[in-house]
Scaffold this motif. Structure first.
Motif, mmCIF file in Angstrom:
data_model
loop_
_atom_site.group_PDB
_atom_site.id
_atom_site.type_symbol
_atom_site.label_atom_id
_atom_site.label_comp_id
_atom_site.label_asym_id
_atom_site.label_seq_id
_atom_site.Cartn_x
_atom_site.Cartn_y
_atom_site.Cartn_z
ATOM 1 N N UNK A 16 -9.383 -5.451 1.823
ATOM 2 C CA UNK A 16 -8.059 -5.112 1.291
ATOM 3 C C UNK A 16 -7.384 -6.325 0.650
ATOM 4 N N UNK A 17 -7.565 -7.513 1.263
ATOM 5 C CA UNK A 17 -6.966 -8.732 0.719
ATOM 6 C C UNK A 17 -7.580 -9.103 -0.615
ATOM 7 N N UNK A 18 -8.875 -8.965 -0.713
ATOM 8 C CA UNK A 18 -9.568 -9.287 -1.964
ATOM 9 C C UNK A 18 -9.121 -8.346 -3.090
ATOM 10 N N UNK A 19 -9.023 -7.064 -2.775
ATOM 11 C CA UNK A 19 -8.587 -6.085 -3.786
ATOM 12 C C UNK A 19 -7.167 -6.394 -4.249
ATOM 13 N N UNK A 20 -6.334 -6.860 -3.310
ATOM 14 C CA UNK A 20 -4.946 -7.197 -3.649
ATOM 15 C C UNK A 20 -4.919 -8.422 -4.563
ATOM 16 N N UNK A 21 -5.683 -9.449 -4.192
ATOM 17 C CA UNK A 21 -5.741 -10.667 -5.021
ATOM 18 C C UNK A 21 -6.233 -10.322 -6.419
ATOM 19 N N UNK A 22 -7.233 -9.449 -6.492
ATOM 20 C CA UNK A 22 -7.794 -9.025 -7.786
ATOM 21 C C UNK A 22 -6.751 -8.352 -8.643
ATOM 22 N N UNK A 23 -6.030 -7.387 -8.049
ATOM 23 C CA UNK A 23 -5.021 -6.627 -8.805
ATOM 24 C C UNK A 23 -3.908 -7.554 -9.299
ATOM 25 N N UNK A 24 -3.475 -8.448 -8.410
ATOM 26 C CA UNK A 24 -2.387 -9.362 -8.790
ATOM 27 C C UNK A 24 -2.843 -10.284 -9.921
ATOM 28 N N UNK A 196 -12.798 1.655 2.845
ATOM 29 C CA UNK A 196 -14.174 1.225 2.680
ATOM 30 C C UNK A 196 -14.243 -0.296 2.501
ATOM 31 N N UNK A 197 -14.316 -1.019 3.600
ATOM 32 C CA UNK A 197 -14.355 -2.488 3.586
ATOM 33 C C UNK A 197 -15.404 -2.967 4.592
ATOM 34 N N UNK A 219 -10.614 13.850 1.668
ATOM 35 C CA UNK A 219 -11.512 13.663 2.804
ATOM 36 C C UNK A 219 -12.579 12.610 2.503
ATOM 37 N N UNK A 220 -12.130 11.378 2.397
ATOM 38 C CA UNK A 220 -13.034 10.254 2.089
ATOM 39 C C UNK A 220 -12.366 8.973 2.546
ATOM 40 N N UNK A 221 -13.148 7.914 2.604
ATOM 41 C CA UNK A 221 -12.565 6.610 2.911
ATOM 42 C C UNK A 221 -11.691 6.163 1.740
ATOM 43 N N UNK A 222 -10.638 5.435 2.043
ATOM 44 C CA UNK A 222 -9.786 4.900 0.988
ATOM 45 C C UNK A 222 -10.493 3.783 0.232
ATOM 46 N N UNK A 223 -10.161 3.652 -1.041
ATOM 47 C CA UNK A 223 -10.688 2.538 -1.819
ATOM 48 C C UNK A 223 -9.687 1.382 -1.696
ATOM 49 N N UNK A 224 -10.175 0.154 -1.459
ATOM 50 C CA UNK A 224 -9.249 -0.981 -1.313
ATOM 51 C C UNK A 224 -8.247 -1.101 -2.465
ATOM 52 N N UNK A 225 -8.625 -0.642 -3.668
ATOM 53 C CA UNK A 225 -7.689 -0.718 -4.809
ATOM 54 C C UNK A 225 -6.457 0.156 -4.561
ATOM 55 N N UNK A 226 -6.621 1.205 -3.739
ATOM 56 C CA UNK A 226 -5.478 2.087 -3.441
ATOM 57 C C UNK A 226 -4.486 1.397 -2.504
ATOM 58 N N UNK A 227 -5.004 0.511 -1.673
ATOM 59 C CA UNK A 227 -4.111 -0.322 -0.846
ATOM 60 C C UNK A 227 -3.345 -1.298 -1.753
ATOM 61 N N UNK A 247 -0.795 4.864 5.006
ATOM 62 C CA UNK A 247 -1.569 5.140 3.785
ATOM 63 C C UNK A 247 -2.907 5.680 4.261
ATOM 64 N N UNK A 248 -2.943 7.003 4.534
ATOM 65 C CA UNK A 248 -4.046 7.504 5.365
ATOM 66 C C UNK A 248 -4.526 8.919 5.065
ATOM 67 N N UNK A 249 -4.063 9.563 3.967
ATOM 68 C CA UNK A 249 -4.530 10.929 3.690
ATOM 69 C C UNK A 249 -4.210 11.901 4.818
ATOM 70 N N UNK A 250 -3.114 11.633 5.552
ATOM 71 C CA UNK A 250 -2.650 12.479 6.674
ATOM 72 C C UNK A 250 -3.568 12.414 7.909
ATOM 73 N N UNK A 251 -4.392 11.391 7.988
ATOM 74 C CA UNK A 251 -5.260 11.214 9.163
ATOM 75 C C UNK A 251 -4.439 10.998 10.443
#
Ligand SMILES: CC(=O)CC(=O)SCCNC(=O)CCNC(=O)[C@H](O)C(C)(C)COP(=O)(O)OP(=O)(O)OC[C@H]1O[C@@H](n2cnc3c(N)ncnc32)[C@H](O)[C@@H]1OP(=O)(O)O
Ligand SMILES: NC(=O)C1=CN([C@@H]2O[C@H](COP(=O)(O)OP(=O)(O)OC[C@H]3O[C@@H](n4cnc5c(N)ncnc54)[C@H](O)[C@@H]3O)[C@@H](O)[C@H]2O)C=CC1
Length: 255
Positions: A16-24, A196-197, A219-227, A247-251
């Motif tokens: 999740x941290x890597x995806x955040x750094x990437x997006x920023x 998915x990490x 009904x799937x794992x979240x993609x880090x980009x969505x975080x 942030x959980x798809x109602x899980x």
């Protein structure tokens, strides 16, 4: 709004941290990417470009985090956004009656030390530098985003330490929002479901499949980009403060 933001992302070498750094970075922000010396943070920072700097950090160390915050000041002149993604997990029953053995106290303490104490350490030292910023037209000087987990609310068998460490992050969010309000610093916590990490990949395949099927929709794992997308939304919405967002798809995890 992300362009020219100066950020600190802990746990930035993975998941999740890597995806955040990437997006920023993709949007023109500067990033101090903080992760353990043993991580591949240095390579990740190089991949993400000139405005991303790796600093080896254990988030539970005052000295390490002071150095990371100082890097933001020295290299980029200030700090606008801190994202706490560094974290660790364990899965052990409180008492295993088959083996007649209690949960090791050191394991409980290690998880609390990284997830709870480490998160607070990064918050308190980031706030000092953010407080020196010139406020925007709304009086805002900075934004902090933490990472809890749905396990803070519905922890499973074996998650006593992890759930306690994340519930503490949820618990500190409102009082810190109140503490920092005089300086115009906002703080929110994201409670992710299943993403998915590499951390989730450590779970047995059977548990992962079972958990993913229990998510109502999607009904799937979240993609880090969505975080990372939610981190940006929190940064950009001036009224979000003191709140924990699932942030959980109602899980809702089963025992
Ligand atoms: C990372 C996040 O922030 C998001 C999350 O929280 S994701 C959720 C994470 N959940 C966990 O980590 C669960 C932690 N718990 C466990 O791994 C185990 O319960 C435990 C290791 C602590 C104890 O397990 P145990 O009771 O000793 O039983 P064990 O012999 O390991 O397992 C019994 C069976 O139940 C299964 N099982 C155990 N926990 C399960 C779970 N939570 N869900 C589904 N199946 C599970 C096992 O795969 C095993 O199946 P088989 O017998 O077919 O191999
Ligand atoms: N993946 C998921 O499904 C979920 C993850 N989370 C939380 O999200 C955060 C990120 O997790 P993931 O990206 O999935 O895990 P990950 O294991 O891929 O990344 C975590 C990063 O934190 C770093 N780290 C660990 N201890 C550290 C320390 N003491 N100091 C500095 N860095 C440290 C690791 O080196 C790693 O790079 C964690 O806090 C985790 O608890 C919460 C809910 C669900």
């Amino acid at each position: 709004m992300i362009k020219n933001v100066v950020s600190l992302v802990t746990g930035g070498a993975s998941g999740l941290g890597r995806a955040t750094a990437e997006r920023l970075a993709r949007q023109g922000a500067s990033v101090v990417l903080a992760d353990l010396p043993s991580s591949n943070g240095s390579e990740v920072a190089k991949e993400l470009g000139d405005k991303v700097v790796f600093v080896p950090v254990d988030v539970s160390s005052e000295q390490d985090v002071t150095a990371a915050v100082q890097t933001a000041k020295d290299k980029f002149g200030r700090l606008d956004l801190t994202v706490n993604c560094a974290g660790t997990a364990t899965a052990v029953k409180t008492y295993n009656f088959n083996k007649n053995v209690a949960h090791r106290l050191e394991d409980f303490q290690r998880v609390i030390n990284v997830n709870t104490v480490g998160t607070f350490n990064v918050i308190r030292l980031s706030a000092g530098l953010m407080g020196a910023n010139t406020p925007n037209q709304d009086g805002q000087r900075g934004v902090i985003v933490n990472t809890a987990s749905v396990a803070a609310f519905d922890g499973q068998i074996g998650q006593a330490a992890y759930s306690a460490s994340k519930a503490a992050v949820v618990g500190m969010t409102l009082p810190i929002a109140r503490d920092l309000s005089t300086q115009g610093i906002r703080i929110c916590t994201i409670a992710p479901g299943l993403f998915n990490t590499p951390m989730l990949a450590a779970l047995p395949e059977k548990v992962r499949t079972f958990l993913a099927k229990s998510i109502p929709f999607p009904q799937r794992l979240g993609d880090p980009s969505e975080y990372a997308q939610l981190v940006q939304a929190i940064y950009e919405n001036p009224l979000l403060n003191g709140e924990t967002i699932r942030l959980d798809g109602a899980l809702r995890m089963m025992p």
